[in-house]
Design a protein around this motif. Structure first.
Motif, PDB file in Angstrom:
ATOM      1  N   GLN A 168      11.163 -11.802   7.372  1.00  0.00           N
ATOM      2  CA  GLN A 168      12.131 -12.165   5.845  1.00  0.00           C
ATOM      3  C   GLN A 168      12.917 -10.706   5.871  1.00  0.00           C
ATOM      4  OE1 GLN A 168      11.695 -15.459   4.837  1.00  0.00           O
ATOM      5  NE2 GLN A 168      10.357 -15.329   6.585  1.00  0.00           N
ATOM      6  N   ALA A 169      14.122 -11.174   5.688  1.00  0.00           N
ATOM      7  CA  ALA A 169      15.135  -9.830   5.215  1.00  0.00           C
ATOM      8  C   ALA A 169      14.393  -9.089   4.195  1.00  0.00           C
ATOM      9  CB  ALA A 169      16.413 -10.233   4.948  1.00  0.00           C
ATOM     10  N   THR A 170      14.103  -7.597   4.395  1.00  0.00           N
ATOM     11  CA  THR A 170      13.118  -7.034   3.148  1.00  0.00           C
ATOM     12  C   THR A 170      14.111  -5.685   2.960  1.00  0.00           C
ATOM     13  OG1 THR A 170      11.444  -8.300   4.020  1.00  0.00           O
ATOM     14  CG2 THR A 170      11.128  -6.035   2.519  1.00  0.00           C
ATOM     15  N   VAL A 171      14.262  -5.228   1.553  1.00  0.00           N
ATOM     16  CA  VAL A 171      14.714  -3.774   1.359  1.00  0.00           C
ATOM     17  C   VAL A 171      13.600  -2.966   1.624  1.00  0.00           C
ATOM     18  CG1 VAL A 171      15.484  -2.261  -0.580  1.00  0.00           C
ATOM     19  CG2 VAL A 171      16.356  -4.655  -0.483  1.00  0.00           C
ATOM     20  N   GLN A 172      14.087  -2.000   2.628  1.00  0.00           N
ATOM     21  CA  GLN A 172      13.013  -0.963   2.975  1.00  0.00           C
ATOM     22  C   GLN A 172      13.149   0.478   2.606  1.00  0.00           C
ATOM     23  OE1 GLN A 172      12.821  -1.971   7.377  1.00  0.00           O
ATOM     24  NE2 GLN A 172      13.777  -3.878   6.530  1.00  0.00           N
ATOM     25  N   HIS A 205       7.885  -4.576   2.654  1.00  0.00           N
ATOM     26  CA  HIS A 205       8.147  -4.306   4.227  1.00  0.00           C
ATOM     27  C   HIS A 205       6.846  -3.833   5.030  1.00  0.00           C
ATOM     28  CE1 HIS A 205       7.604  -0.019   3.787  1.00  0.00           C
ATOM     29  NE2 HIS A 205       8.264   0.345   4.780  1.00  0.00           N
ATOM     30  N   LEU A 206       6.836  -4.334   6.524  1.00  0.00           N
ATOM     31  CA  LEU A 206       5.674  -4.491   7.292  1.00  0.00           C
ATOM     32  C   LEU A 206       5.093  -3.230   7.099  1.00  0.00           C
ATOM     33  CD1 LEU A 206       5.166  -7.290   8.693  1.00  0.00           C
ATOM     34  CD2 LEU A 206       5.904  -6.187  10.894  1.00  0.00           C
ATOM     35  N   PRO A 207       5.376  -2.077   7.300  1.00  0.00           N
ATOM     36  CA  PRO A 207       4.406  -0.957   7.419  1.00  0.00           C
ATOM     37  C   PRO A 207       3.774  -0.840   6.037  1.00  0.00           C
ATOM     38  CG  PRO A 207       6.632  -0.299   8.287  1.00  0.00           C
ATOM     39  CD  PRO A 207       6.962  -1.540   7.766  1.00  0.00           C
ATOM     40  N   SER A 208       4.302  -1.106   4.992  1.00  0.00           N
ATOM     41  CA  SER A 208       3.484  -1.040   3.563  1.00  0.00           C
ATOM     42  C   SER A 208       2.509  -2.112   3.456  1.00  0.00           C
ATOM     43  CB  SER A 208       4.355  -1.284   2.516  1.00  0.00           C
ATOM     44  OG  SER A 208       3.940  -0.852   1.471  1.00  0.00           O
ATOM     45  N   ALA A 209       2.642  -3.152   3.975  1.00  0.00           N
ATOM     46  CA  ALA A 209       1.506  -4.181   3.719  1.00  0.00           C
ATOM     47  C   ALA A 209       0.584  -3.895   4.737  1.00  0.00           C
ATOM     48  CB  ALA A 209       2.241  -5.422   3.861  1.00  0.00           C
ATOM     49  N   PHE A 225       0.913  -1.253  -0.218  1.00  0.00           N
ATOM     50  CA  PHE A 225      -0.217   0.162  -0.025  1.00  0.00           C
ATOM     51  C   PHE A 225       0.804   1.013   0.015  1.00  0.00           C
ATOM     52  CE2 PHE A 225      -2.927  -3.178   1.939  1.00  0.00           C
ATOM     53  CZ  PHE A 225      -4.069  -3.102   0.831  1.00  0.00           C
ATOM     54  N   LEU A 226       2.043   1.159   0.494  1.00  0.00           N
ATOM     55  CA  LEU A 226       3.005   2.369   0.472  1.00  0.00           C
ATOM     56  C   LEU A 226       4.081   2.016  -0.619  1.00  0.00           C
ATOM     57  CD1 LEU A 226       3.477   2.976   4.399  1.00  0.00           C
ATOM     58  CD2 LEU A 226       1.952   3.646   2.981  1.00  0.00           C
ATOM     59  N   GLY A 227       4.073   1.054  -1.221  1.00  0.00           N
ATOM     60  CA  GLY A 227       4.945   0.946  -2.464  1.00  0.00           C
ATOM     61  C   GLY A 227       6.007  -0.123  -2.040  1.00  0.00           C
ATOM     62  N   SER A 228       6.886  -0.320  -2.844  1.00  0.00           N
ATOM     63  CA  SER A 228       8.098  -1.308  -2.545  1.00  0.00           C
ATOM     64  C   SER A 228       9.309  -0.623  -2.929  1.00  0.00           C
ATOM     65  CB  SER A 228       7.909  -2.634  -2.807  1.00  0.00           C
ATOM     66  OG  SER A 228       8.972  -3.391  -2.677  1.00  0.00           O
TER      67      SER A 228
END
Length: 472
Positions: free
Chosen positions: A278-282, A328-332, A180-183
């Protein structure tokens, strides 16, 4: 990228059918160039669909076999999701799959979905009305439930914004890994020419395609993600153009993020299923020559809209939110109160047993039984090379969030033939400050490989890796 695409005039499959498109040794396959958006496709919006729908490329169905793209990594088919839902409804035809041309803008595909969903609901209501045994089961008018993965959640939201009556006829929306906030990974996809990785021909063709696609630009991060030292900035259209994207498409996408921030829209009965641990590019950092690198941490913003800083140094405080490897968590979970967390990788979430259970329960109006994240348990995480690999070259796989590897298995098998590779041994990676365990796998043939991490405590985590022949 979860829909099969076909060239309308010739019937030639362009996407999601022939894996040789990704594993070939030559750059003479023109399907990537055909998938590039032309001028009409780049400008298409909801009004375009209503006036004159685009027909050069058409979506013929949901993905039926595993697929892969550099940076965005593996994507499993949606067959299990559709089959799982068809087993719990009155009749299989109550469930309709919605393939769409993901190259085009979210706004355009939202208009397509709004019309398709309205037609599906009308057909189903007529069918229910014609069956006396179904009418006797209850007097409620049938309503819609949407189950959407990744970009699909953005398309559902766009459909409801464009058709308020559709929202009124919807009982629930389940989004799985929707950005929702993009990736931030989207920028890395546009920056592939700077990656210096192989196979060069595949990266070159994917980057050239992505740079033209409105759908890719609609996934750009709208939050503060660009680390410029003592400040963290939002992307600008000029930044995106410098990193390999399209200035005009970026401007449209980033303006849309601003609009949604100012005018938030809540979907009815919205529940989010979010991959974690999971390791995620933020966030992102720019190196010389417009090379972009991903950072696995985010920066908090206070209620006053200012960055949270270290009191002593004034440096923006970092925080690793992790996620599903892509989102990343805040976006989802942005602005959503009903959230279920699962350990899983983005592209394989829709075959995850816990995700399927959640979608079925919501469809049947049962309590979701949501498991909230335990802050005292990091959870198992799987890391694979997001640019794939080459035959004969070792691939390093990492497992995070474990105290020790006892009782843990890590396996690799062909996703196309099922051939199982050699058992893998996990050893502590002394170069990793997070205490991760590592294993090496040397592929012996070009193929799409499935890596599976089974801790015995949760549903196994899987990820796909594309292995190509060595560069000519």
């Amino acid at each position: 990228m979860g829909s099969v695409l076909q060239e309308t005039t010739t019937g030639r499959p362009l996407w999601g059918v022939d894996l040789r498109m990704l594993t070939g040794t030559a750059a003479d396959d023109d399907r990537f160039s055909v998938l590039q958006a032309d001028e009409l496709e780049r400008a298409a919006d909801a009004d375009t669909f209503r006036r004159n729908p685009l027909t050069r490329v058409r979506a013929t169905g949901l993905l039926a076999k595993p697929w892969w793209l550099p940076v965005l990594e593996g994507l499993d088919p949606y067959t299990q999701t559709v089959d799982s839902l068809r087993k719990v409804v009155l009749a299989p035809e109550a469930v309709a799959a919605f393939p769409y041309d993901w190259r085009l803008s979210v706004a355009y595909n939202g208009a397509v979905l709004a019309r398709t969903a309205r037609a599906h609901l009308t057909r189903w209501r007529d069918q229910v009305a014609s069956r006396s045994e179904w009418r006797a089961a209850g007097e409620r008018q049938p309503r819609l439930v949407f189950a959407a993965h990744s970009m699909g959640g953005l398309v559902v939201r766009a459909a409801m914004e464009q058709d308020p009556e559709l929202a009124a006829d919807t009982r629930a929306v389940v989004t799985v890994g929707t950005p929702f906030l993009g990736s931030a990974k989207t920028v890395l996809t546009l920056n592939l020419l700077c990656a210096g990785a192989r196979p060069r021909w595949l990266l070159r063709q994917v980057q050239a395609m992505a740079a033209t696609l409105p759908g890719v630009h609609d996934l750009l991060p709208g939050y503060r993600c660009l680390d410029i030292g003592l400040d963290i900035a939002r992307l600008t259209p000029s930044d995106v153009a410098r990193f390999g994207g399209d200035r005009d498409l970026a401007a449209r996408s980033l303006d849309e993020h601003t609009r949604r921030w100012e005018q938030p829209f809540a979907m009815p009965g919205h529940r989010a299923v979010v991959g974690e641990a999971q390791a995620t590019v933020q966030t992102l950092a720019e190196l010389p020559q417009a090379i972009v690198v991903g950072r696995r941490h985010a920066f908090d913003v206070g209620d006053d809209g200012e960055l949270v800083r270290d009191p002593a140094s004034g440096v923006p405080a970092r925080r690793d939110t992790r996620g599903d490897g892509t989102v990343h968590l805040p976006s989802a979970q942005a602005g959503i109160t009903a959230v279920t967390y699962v350990f899983g990788q983005h592209g394989t979430l829709m075959r995850h047993d816990e995700v399927l259970r959640q979608i079925r329960n919501i469809t049947l109006e049962r309590a979701s039984g949501a498991r909230m994240a335990d802050s005292n348990k990091a959870g198992a995480g799987l890391e694979t090379p997001y640019l794939g690999g080459s035959v004969g070259q070792p691939l390093t796989l990492h497992v995070t969030g474990l105290l020790n590897p006892a009782g843990v298995s890590l396996t690799v098998r062909s996703a196309t033939s099922g051939r199982l590779g050699h058992p893998l041994t996990l050893r502590r990676d002394i170069d990793r400050p997070d205490g991760a365990f590592a294993s090496r796998f040397i592929p012996d043939a070009p193929d799409l490989y499935r890596v599976t991490l089974d801790t015995g405590a949760d549903v196994p985590i899987t990820q796909l890796i594309l292995v190509t022949p060595p560069d000519a």
